[in-house]
Design an enzyme around this catalytic site. Structure first.
Site, PDB file in Angstrom:
ATOM      1  N   SER A 187       0.814  -1.003   0.053  1.00  0.00           N
ATOM      2  CA  SER A 187      -0.206  -0.073   0.066  1.00  0.00           C
ATOM      3  C   SER A 187       0.511   1.094   0.100  1.00  0.00           C
ATOM      4  O   SER A 187       2.170   1.064   0.256  1.00  0.00           O
ATOM      5  CB  SER A 187      -0.901  -0.023   1.208  1.00  0.00           C
ATOM      6  OG  SER A 187       0.103   0.196   2.246  1.00  0.00           O
ATOM      7  N   TYR A 222      11.317   7.455  16.177  1.00  0.00           N
ATOM      8  CA  TYR A 222      11.155   7.649  14.574  1.00  0.00           C
ATOM      9  C   TYR A 222      11.821   8.221  14.263  1.00  0.00           C
ATOM     10  O   TYR A 222      12.723   7.723  12.826  1.00  0.00           O
ATOM     11  CB  TYR A 222       9.468   8.011  14.507  1.00  0.00           C
ATOM     12  CG  TYR A 222       9.148   8.133  12.688  1.00  0.00           C
ATOM     13  CD1 TYR A 222       9.026   6.722  12.193  1.00  0.00           C
ATOM     14  CD2 TYR A 222       9.500   9.408  11.911  1.00  0.00           C
ATOM     15  CE1 TYR A 222       8.570   6.913  11.235  1.00  0.00           C
ATOM     16  CE2 TYR A 222       8.970   8.832  10.583  1.00  0.00           C
ATOM     17  CZ  TYR A 222       8.924   8.328  10.299  1.00  0.00           C
ATOM     18  OH  TYR A 222       8.715   7.979   8.712  1.00  0.00           O
ATOM     19  N   LYS A 267      14.799   7.227  11.845  1.00  0.00           N
ATOM     20  CA  LYS A 267      15.169   8.032  10.394  1.00  0.00           C
ATOM     21  C   LYS A 267      16.128   8.799  10.112  1.00  0.00           C
ATOM     22  O   LYS A 267      16.937   8.593   9.071  1.00  0.00           O
ATOM     23  CB  LYS A 267      13.807   8.611  10.566  1.00  0.00           C
ATOM     24  CG  LYS A 267      12.580   7.920   9.993  1.00  0.00           C
ATOM     25  CD  LYS A 267      12.876   7.062   8.622  1.00  0.00           C
ATOM     26  CE  LYS A 267      11.827   6.491   8.177  1.00  0.00           C
ATOM     27  NZ  LYS A 267      11.265   5.508   7.183  1.00  0.00           N
TER      28      LYS A 267
END
Length: 251
Positions: free
Chosen positions: A16, A148, A152
């Protein structure tokens, strides 16, 4: 659009959102595509939508045994797009060690594990493209997603290190860093903002879009177009870069 003819591309998180758009773009570019992810139903549905030379393979990118088995099953890989990712929000003082480790495992360790499986073969064949889907969170800070952001940022560091190690092997390694993009992750963020603030979904979306000087959310196909450019044979001079796809949020 046949620059990728004869090449095998693997896209993690391909069921997706950005991953699905990347798969479609690489397929249109002439590549044979394998979509990887945890949910076989989503992968199979996407394969039907895409048509063409598309395979699917289940994987848990944070599990070493799963990664090894998945890549052994699909054979040599010429283009790897590390797109699988996950976001969970929490103030730092309420971020549990389990949440911290989960964010690093999916977003950073998964990129490491998948890249490690393909880099030797790419080097031996003298050609390869590794493209890591990071985030603007890899280039700046955002409140309430510290784990997060840390993961990253790590992806960008890993990208640069791999690029240097592989620079003389015909293999490039780059990151694309989208801003807020029209995906399930942003839909989840909108729902969270609405729940915690009482604002409407429309207001929450507008708040996220406001960080983009163009005043909108990025579309998955725009991120995919950047991936396609980096995957091309004639993009061999582009390596070690973190390219922001964010409408000018970062300059």
């Amino acid at each position: 659009m046949t620059d990728l003819q004869g090449l095998h591309a693997v896209v993690t998180g391909g069921g997706s959102g950005i991953g699905a758009a990347v798969g479609a773009c690489l397929l249109a570019g002439g590549a044979r595509v394998t979509l990887m992810g945890r949910q076989i139903e989503k992968l199979q549905a996407q394969r039907v939508l895409l048509g063409g030379d598309v395979a699917v393979q289940t994987i848990d990118v944070g599990d070493e045994a799963s990664v090894k088995a998945a890549f052994a099953a699909v054979g040599p890989v010429d283009i790897l797009v590390n797109n699988a990712g996950q976001v969970e929000t929490a103030p730092l003082h309420r971020t549990s060690l389990a949440l911290w480790q989960q964010m690093l495992n999916v977003n950073l360790t998964g990129t490491f594990l998948c890249s490690r499986e393909v880099m030797v073969g790419m080097s031996e064949r003298g050609f390869g493209r590794i493209i890591n889907v990071a985030s603007t969170a890899a280039l700046k800070g955002y409140a309430y997603v510290a784990a997060y952001c840390a993961a990253k940022h790590g992806v960008v560091g890993l990208t640069r290190s791999m690029a240097l190690e592989l620079a003389r092997k015909g293999v490039t390694v780059n990151a694309v860093c989208p801003g807020y993009t029209e995906t399930d992750i942003v839909a989840q963020a909108v729902a969270t903002i609405s729940e915690k603030t009482g604002r409407s979904a429309e207001a929450a979306r507008a708040e996220l879009a406001a960080s983009n000087p163009q005043g909108r959310l990025i579309q998955p196909k725009e991120v995919a177009a950047s991936v396609l450019w980096l995957a091309r044979r004639d993009s061999s001079a582009i390596t070690g870069q973190a390219i922001a796809v964010c409408g000018g949020e970062l300059m």
